[in-house]
Design a protein around this motif. Structure first.
Motif: not given
Ligand code: PEP
Length: 257
Positions: A17-18, A20-22, A24
């Motif tokens: 998830t990180l 994608q959230d950080l 990307k």
């Protein structure tokens, strides 16, 4: 002036998830802005391949937080330089104070890691720095010299050719405290001159980073210390806004050549 290198040490933090959230949005930001700093992301080893597949075709590079001193064999849980190269890792942290402290890595062991990384044509980032006690005792230069000497002792005069030294006062890591700017400048001059003298060359063929509570508020002042070639960033690299500010500011202190 040379371009600043910004290394993001994610330590024991991260998840798919990180990424994608950080990561990307960092990639999108770097692709759509003129960021001249060299960016190195050092995630936990389990995410290296995923990071590799995400940063392919960008200017971002990959660092590893650790490596073993063996190339292969019965060393359960370890990772070799060849495995790192297989997923396009270019840089490897060696001698981080958290590994010195929690994993009891001593100078000779760290020098062996530095050597295997260099022999594999990867770039070692040697972390050095004094504890708070040493700092108050005025021992900073003595400690830095000892940690640098252990590398020279194993690798010889050319040890630091094409490598990175990260000066990180142990007491500044994760504490929100940083040394006075004059102090940092003095230590950087000392490290530079000491390595130059030992390697018997006038030309500085290595880079020296500062690490320890670098954030979006102190980065501008740190960039003004011309002796600093770049930064090793821990907690501020885990926040998108803070890290993008750091990249934007360091980029202003880079030259387009
Ligand atoms: C580090 O881990 O090397 C580091 C500098 O961490 P922080 O930026 O959180 O002090």
């Amino acid at each position: 002036m040379t371009n600043k290198i910004v290394i993001a040490n994610w330590k024991l933090n991260g998840s798919t998830t990180l990424l994608q959230d950080l990561l990307k949005p960092i990639i999108n930001f770097v692709n759509s802005n003129k960021i001249l700093s060299t960016i190195i992301i050092a995630p936990p080893i389990i995410y290296l391949y995923q990071v590799y597949s995400m940063i392919m075709n960008t200017n971002i590079m990959i660092g590893a937080q650790n490596v073993d001193i063996h190339l292969n064999g019965a060393f359960t849980g370890e990772i070799s330089v060849d495995m790192l190269k297989d997923v396009n890792v270019r840089y490897v942290l060696v001698g981080h104070s958290e590994r010195r402290l929690y994993h009891h890595e001593h100078d000779l062991f760290i020098a062996k890691k530095f050597k295997i990384v260099k022999d594999a044509k990867l770039i070692p980032i040697l972390c050095i720095g004094e504890t708070q006690e040493d700092y108050h005792a005025g021992m900073t230069k003595v400690i830095c010299k000892k940690q640098i000497d252990s590398i020279f002792n194993l690798l010889g005069e050319q040890a630091f050719y094409n490598t990175i030294i990260a000066y990180e006062p142990v007491w500044a890591i994760g504490s929100g405290m940083i040394p006075k700017f004059d102090f940092i400048k003095d230590i950087f001059c000392f490290i530079k001159n000491y390595v130059l003298k030992k390697q018997n060359l006038n030309k500085k063929l290595f880079s020296i980073q500062y690490g320890g509570s670098v954030d979006e508020n102190n980065i501008k002042k740190l960039c003004k210390i011309v002796e600093i070639d770049g930064f090793l960033v821990g907690s501020a690299a885990l926040s998108l806004n803070r890290f993008l500010k750091i990249l934007t500011i360091t980029s202003k202190y880079c030259t387009n050549f």
